[in-house]
Write an enzyme that holds these catalytic residues in place. Structure first.
Site, PDB file in Angstrom:
ATOM      1  N   LYS A 125       0.867  -1.189   0.000  1.00 35.90           N
ATOM      2  CA  LYS A 125       0.000   0.000   0.000  1.00 35.90           C
ATOM      3  C   LYS A 125       0.894   1.226   0.000  1.00 35.90           C
ATOM      4  O   LYS A 125       2.038   1.169   0.456  1.00 35.90           O
ATOM      5  CB  LYS A 125      -0.883   0.016   1.251  1.00 35.90           C
ATOM      6  CG  LYS A 125      -2.146   0.827   1.089  1.00 35.90           C
ATOM      7  CD  LYS A 125      -3.210   0.046   0.364  1.00 35.90           C
ATOM      8  CE  LYS A 125      -4.424   0.868   0.042  1.00 35.90           C
ATOM      9  NZ  LYS A 125      -5.524   0.017  -0.411  1.00 35.90           N
ATOM     10  N   ASP A 165      -7.000   4.228  -4.513  1.00 38.16           N
ATOM     11  CA  ASP A 165      -7.655   4.041  -3.210  1.00 38.16           C
ATOM     12  C   ASP A 165      -8.297   5.409  -2.931  1.00 38.16           C
ATOM     13  O   ASP A 165      -8.548   6.171  -3.878  1.00 38.16           O
ATOM     14  CB  ASP A 165      -6.635   3.624  -2.123  1.00 38.16           C
ATOM     15  CG  ASP A 165      -7.315   3.117  -0.848  1.00 38.16           C
ATOM     16  OD1 ASP A 165      -7.768   1.976  -0.827  1.00 38.16           O
ATOM     17  OD2 ASP A 165      -7.416   3.895   0.134  1.00 38.16           O
TER      18      ASP A 165
HETATM   19  P1  NDP Z   1     -12.965   7.626  -2.805  1.00 30.22           P
HETATM   20  O1  NDP Z   1     -11.897   8.610  -2.611  1.00 30.22           O
HETATM   21  O2  NDP Z   1     -13.541   7.417  -4.145  1.00 30.22           O
HETATM   22  O3  NDP Z   1     -14.171   7.926  -1.810  1.00 30.22           O
HETATM   23  C1  NDP Z   1     -13.971   7.970  -0.425  1.00 30.22           C
HETATM   24  C2  NDP Z   1     -15.285   8.286   0.236  1.00 30.22           C
HETATM   25  O4  NDP Z   1     -15.153   8.080   1.641  1.00 30.22           O
HETATM   26  C3  NDP Z   1     -15.706   9.733   0.055  1.00 30.22           C
HETATM   27  O5  NDP Z   1     -17.106   9.813   0.094  1.00 30.22           O
HETATM   28  C4  NDP Z   1     -15.075  10.392   1.285  1.00 30.22           C
HETATM   29  O6  NDP Z   1     -15.706  11.602   1.665  1.00 30.22           O
HETATM   30  C5  NDP Z   1     -15.293   9.329   2.321  1.00 30.22           C
HETATM   31  N1  NDP Z   1     -14.235   9.460   3.343  1.00 30.22           N
HETATM   32  C6  NDP Z   1     -12.903   9.399   3.128  1.00 30.22           C
HETATM   33  N2  NDP Z   1     -12.235   9.593   4.273  1.00 30.22           N
HETATM   34  C7  NDP Z   1     -13.149   9.785   5.213  1.00 30.22           C
HETATM   35  C8  NDP Z   1     -13.091  10.031   6.593  1.00 30.22           C
HETATM   36  N3  NDP Z   1     -11.902  10.133   7.238  1.00 30.22           N
HETATM   37  N4  NDP Z   1     -14.265  10.151   7.261  1.00 30.22           N
HETATM   38  C9  NDP Z   1     -15.458  10.055   6.605  1.00 30.22           C
HETATM   39  N5  NDP Z   1     -15.581   9.821   5.291  1.00 30.22           N
HETATM   40  C10 NDP Z   1     -14.450   9.690   4.610  1.00 30.22           C
HETATM   41  O7  NDP Z   1     -12.371   6.245  -2.227  1.00 30.22           O
HETATM   42  P2  NDP Z   1     -12.863   4.767  -2.483  1.00 30.22           P
HETATM   43  O8  NDP Z   1     -14.332   4.706  -2.668  1.00 30.22           O
HETATM   44  O9  NDP Z   1     -11.973   4.170  -3.498  1.00 30.22           O
HETATM   45  O10 NDP Z   1     -12.468   4.082  -1.097  1.00 30.22           O
HETATM   46  C11 NDP Z   1     -13.387   3.940  -0.019  1.00 30.22           C
HETATM   47  C12 NDP Z   1     -12.929   2.823   0.912  1.00 30.22           C
HETATM   48  O11 NDP Z   1     -12.876   1.596   0.152  1.00 30.22           O
HETATM   49  C13 NDP Z   1     -11.531   2.990   1.503  1.00 30.22           C
HETATM   50  O12 NDP Z   1     -11.516   2.412   2.783  1.00 30.22           O
HETATM   51  C14 NDP Z   1     -10.655   2.179   0.570  1.00 30.22           C
HETATM   52  O13 NDP Z   1      -9.475   1.757   1.207  1.00 30.22           O
HETATM   53  C15 NDP Z   1     -11.581   1.015   0.273  1.00 30.22           C
HETATM   54  N6  NDP Z   1     -11.308   0.231  -0.923  1.00 30.22           N
HETATM   55  C16 NDP Z   1     -11.191   0.823  -2.155  1.00 30.22           C
HETATM   56  C17 NDP Z   1     -10.970   0.053  -3.272  1.00 30.22           C
HETATM   57  C18 NDP Z   1     -10.910   0.638  -4.638  1.00 30.22           C
HETATM   58  O14 NDP Z   1     -10.770  -0.147  -5.582  1.00 30.22           O
HETATM   59  N7  NDP Z   1     -11.033   1.926  -4.829  1.00 30.22           N
HETATM   60  C19 NDP Z   1     -10.781  -1.391  -3.169  1.00 30.22           C
HETATM   61  C20 NDP Z   1     -11.000  -1.934  -1.845  1.00 30.22           C
HETATM   62  C21 NDP Z   1     -11.235  -1.121  -0.782  1.00 30.22           C
HETATM   63  P3  NDP Z   1     -14.983  13.015   1.360  1.00 30.22           P
HETATM   64  O15 NDP Z   1     -15.178  13.233  -0.099  1.00 30.22           O
HETATM   65  O16 NDP Z   1     -15.696  13.985   2.216  1.00 30.22           O
HETATM   66  O17 NDP Z   1     -13.538  12.844   1.737  1.00 30.22           O
HETATM   67  O1  2IT Z   2      -7.824  -1.713  -0.922  1.00 29.67           O
HETATM   68  C1  2IT Z   2      -7.761  -2.171  -2.085  1.00 29.67           C
HETATM   69  O2  2IT Z   2      -7.889  -3.370  -2.311  1.00 29.67           O
HETATM   70  C2  2IT Z   2      -7.557  -1.230  -3.186  1.00 29.67           C
HETATM   71  N1  2IT Z   2      -7.517  -0.025  -2.958  1.00 29.67           N
HETATM   72  C3  2IT Z   2      -7.380  -1.731  -4.582  1.00 29.67           C
HETATM   73  C4  2IT Z   2      -5.957  -2.129  -4.824  1.00 29.67           C
HETATM   74  C5  2IT Z   2      -5.618  -2.527  -6.233  1.00 29.67           C
HETATM   75  O3  2IT Z   2      -4.428  -2.805  -6.450  1.00 29.67           O
HETATM   76  O4  2IT Z   2      -6.492  -2.559  -7.111  1.00 29.67           O
END
Ligand code: NDP
Ligand code: 2IT
Length: 445
Positions: A125, A165
């Site tokens: 990461k 992420d």
């Molecule tokens: P994005 O940046 O697209 O969206 C993040 C969302 O979460 C936004 O709505 C943001 O709100 C909110 N958020 C972020 N930080 C905080 C916080 N500290 N408190 C409250 N709300 C928060 O990210 P993703 O959708 O990609 O990621 C969301 C989660 O999913 C994370 O935990 C990530 O690690 C996990 N994840 C992502 C993957 C991927 O492929 N993208 C894969 C697997 C897991 P705001 O806009 O106000 O910051």
């Molecule tokens: O938390 C996760 O699994 C991710 N943000 C996606 C990682 C990836 O390599 O696609």
């Protein structure tokens, strides 16, 4: 059985200012007690001691220039946690809260998640404490290029393959990929989540959210239930939340709430996703804008209140520790039957205890959200063979992978005395493949 409690304490002592990392390690080691008992040879080979220590941690300075000509400095991280089963793989997070503890917990979790996918990817990461909010496209580009100038020295298509992420989507991956290519003069699959015109995979954008729903649907099906006609609450409104909502709606659910870090929206008629996509993906504005277009919907300040909304299924898809013990109690009292973790480690240990105690079906993050990285690995495969599969081909593979993860987690739980506990099952199943590979490969690196 207390074979691993000493190690747990050792990790706390050795990493004193890293609460998220300590939390993630504690949870895994607790699940692994019966595995340690069944595999004295793994204890003797120090597998458990080695797996909690990252293979490599890189911390670096990123300097860039903002639109006013002012020099800015941020801190960059890449933690290459484990390469036993494949090249390091995992996302990059850009958020002001990013620090070593957060990147280490994410890299540690990623090792087991990536193993569960059944694909050959190790765990890593990275990210930075850079805050993308309010920055112009030029500032984002400037930051991403500086970030990649250093990161490029440590990654490669067969070494370490970053992706998105929090705060990193298609725009940022594009800027980073362009800079990598410029520096190295090579066109390889060094990043995933790329644009479709330069090597990206169809369905990668949708994969984490869709995969989470495929996993939850499997979990519900095994208990004679489904998404159909269920009321669903989803936190966050980023990549995972939006495509989780899209698939839940396709499976017949009514998604009534979404949030961001400022507050949440509630629309009893069902959230209109076209509006959300326009606000979040195109205009990059706050979720509060939604009520301007849907006046019968409500907006509430503060994100924790979202768990007070009565629902059948809760899908936390924002960030770590966003769902605490008291929120879990409220969800249970309101009749919630299932929780699927789209975010990484969104439920606190107290919340998880409540869910398991009350027999709420609980889909843990490293199983439920593995669809994103699994599809990243499918993007790597397509890049290697210089070919692209159709959306349906990728989506079918994703469905099969999520169903396999459910079966593996459920079976491992049963085999090691945790029947019905998918958290323990996912931890064990993910661990066994990595441990087997580490054992075969000997002790020195
Ligand atoms: P994005 O940046 O697209 O969206 C993040 C969302 O979460 C936004 O709505 C943001 O709100 C909110 N958020 C972020 N930080 C905080 C916080 N500290 N408190 C409250 N709300 C928060 O990210 P993703 O959708 O990609 O990621 C969301 C989660 O999913 C994370 O935990 C990530 O690690 C996990 N994840 C992502 C993957 C991927 O492929 N993208 C894969 C697997 C897991 P705001 O806009 O106000 O910051
Ligand atoms: O938390 C996760 O699994 C991710 N943000 C996606 C990682 C990836 O390599 O696609």
């Amino acid at each position: 059985m207390n074979l691993l409690s000493g190690l747990s304490q050792q990790v706390i002592n050795k990493n004193p200012n890293e609460p998220e990392f300590q939390q993630a390690v504690k949870e895994i080691l607790e699940s692994l007690e019966p595995v340690a008992a069944a595999h004295p040879e793994w204890m003797d080979a120090g597998i458990f001691d080695r797996i909690v220590e990252p293979e490599r941690q890189i911390i670096f300075r990123i300097s860039w220039i903002d639109d006013k000509g002012v020099v800015k400095v941020n801190r960059g991280f890449r933690v290459q946690f484990n390469s036993a089963i494949g090249p390091y793989k995992g996302g990059l997070r850009l958020h002001p809260s990013v620090n070593l503890s957060i990147i280490k917990f994410l890299g540690f979790e990623q090792t087991f998640k990536n193993s569960l996918t059944g694909l050959p990817i190790g765990g890593a990461k990275g990210g930075s404490d850079f805050d993308p909010k309010g920055k112009s496209d030029r500032e984002i580009m400037s930051f991403c290029q500086s970030f990649m100038t250093e990161l490029s020295k440590h990654i490669g298509a067969d070494t370490d393959v970053p992706a998105g992420d929090i705060g990193v989507g298609g725009r940022e991956i594009g800027f980073m990929y362009g800079q990598y290519k410029r520096l190295r003069n090579e066109f390889t699959g060094v990043l995933t989540g790329k644009g479709l015109s330069y090597g990206g995979s169809l369905a990668r954008t949708e994969a984490t959210g869709y995969g989470m729903c495929y996993f939850v649907e499997e979990m519900l099906k095994a208990n004679d239930k489904s998404f159909k006609n269920k009321t669903v609450v989803i936190s966050g409104s980023g990549n995972v939340a939006i495509y989780g909502a899209e698939k839940a709606i396709q499976l017949g659910a009514n998604v009534v709430a979404l949030s961001d870090s400022s507050g949440y929206i509630y629309d009893a008629n069902g959230i209109n996703l076209d509006t959300v996509k326009r606000i979040k993906e195109v205009e990059r504005k706050r979720i509060s804008e939604y009520v301007k277009f849907h006046p019968t919907a409500e907006y509430h300040e503060g994100c924790i209140g979202i768990w007070k909304i009565k629902c059948d299924i809760a899908l936390p898809c924002a960030t770590q520790n966003e769902l605490d013990g008291s929120s879990a109690k409220i969800l249970i009292a309101n009749g919630c039957i299932a929780v699927g973790e789209g975010a990484n480690m969104p439920s606190t240990p107290e919340a998880i205890e409540e869910f398991l105690k009350s027999k709420v079906l609980f889909g843990p993050a490293k199983a439920a959200n593995a669809g994103g990285v699994a599809t990243s690995a499918l993007e790597m495969s397509q890049n290697s063979i210089r070919y692209s599969w159709t959306f349906e081909e990728v989506d079918d593979k994703l469905k099969a992978i999520m169903s396999d993860i459910y079966i593996k987690s459920s079976n491992a739980a049963k085999e090691f005395g945790f029947e019905g506990n998918l958290l323990a099952g996912a931890n064990i199943a993910g661990f066994i493949k990595v441990a087997t590979a580490m054992y075969s490969q000997g002790i020195a690196y």
